[in-house]
Design a protein around this motif. Structure first.
Motif, PDB file in Angstrom:
ATOM      1  N   UNK A 165       0.820  -1.212   0.000  1.00 58.12           N
ATOM      2  CA  UNK A 165       0.000   0.000   0.000  1.00 58.12           C
ATOM      3  C   UNK A 165       0.858   1.270   0.000  1.00 58.12           C
ATOM      4  N   UNK A 166       2.047   1.199   0.575  1.00 59.20           N
ATOM      5  CA  UNK A 166       2.928   2.363   0.559  1.00 59.20           C
ATOM      6  C   UNK A 166       3.285   2.733  -0.890  1.00 59.20           C
ATOM      7  N   UNK A 167       3.501   1.739  -1.711  1.00 61.33           N
ATOM      8  CA  UNK A 167       3.756   1.980  -3.132  1.00 61.33           C
ATOM      9  C   UNK A 167       2.460   2.332  -3.860  1.00 61.33           C
ATOM     10  N   UNK A 168       1.356   1.789  -3.381  1.00 56.73           N
ATOM     11  CA  UNK A 168       0.054   2.064  -3.987  1.00 56.73           C
ATOM     12  C   UNK A 168      -0.306   3.534  -3.919  1.00 56.73           C
ATOM     13  N   UNK A 169      -0.046   4.176  -2.771  1.00 55.45           N
ATOM     14  CA  UNK A 169      -0.313   5.611  -2.648  1.00 55.45           C
ATOM     15  C   UNK A 169       0.477   6.403  -3.686  1.00 55.45           C
ATOM     16  N   UNK A 170       1.726   6.025  -3.828  1.00 57.31           N
ATOM     17  CA  UNK A 170       2.595   6.701  -4.788  1.00 57.31           C
ATOM     18  C   UNK A 170       2.081   6.506  -6.220  1.00 57.31           C
TER      19      UNK A 170
END
Length: 139
Positions: free
Chosen positions: A37-42
């Motif tokens: 999800x950390x990459x998903x936000x980006x």
């Protein structure tokens, strides 16, 4: 000639893109345990920014070489010849340009005021009978 979006239609995508990208970058840099999800936000932020760039560059409608084209990032770009339009109908606020084989819906709520004036003048100059266009008084 480009028929431009209203600014309040364009800039929310820019703001959302910057916000999601900032959240993604913060989570990636701050968190020791990276989750997908950390990459998903980006990624979501980058998609919003790309949508803004596309809309800013192409705008809502493009009129050139006797055609009118509705620019859309998602879906099909509709394009019709201005000389093939036989009916312009106003339906629940939208304008529908009809030819024999296709139609093009135009939402005036998305169009900048100056661009809308330009569009209505152009459509008013088409050789259509007054009962087939809402722009018969323009000219």
């Amino acid at each position: 000639m480009k028929i431009k979006f209203k600014k309040k239609r364009l800039y929310p995508n820019l703001l959302l893109g910057l916000l999601w990208t900032a959240i993604g970058v913060f989570n990636i840099l701050e968190d020791n345990n990276l989750r997908w999800m950390d990459y998903g936000y980006f990624v979501i932020g980058i998609l919003y920014l790309l949508h803004f760039i596309y809309d800013f560059k192409n705008q809502y409608l493009t009129i050139e070489s006797g055609t009118i084209r509705k620019n859309a990032l998602y879906g099909y770009r509709k394009k019709i010849n201005l000389n093939e339009i036989y009916l312009i109908k106003k339906n629940t606020g939208d304008y529908i340009l009809k030819t024999e084989n296709q139609h093009l819906n135009i939402n005036p709520n998305l169009i900048d005021e100056n661009s809308f004036y330009t569009l209505t003048n152009l459509l008013g100059k088409l050789n259509l009978p007054s009962h087939k266009t809402p722009f018969s008084n323009i000219g």
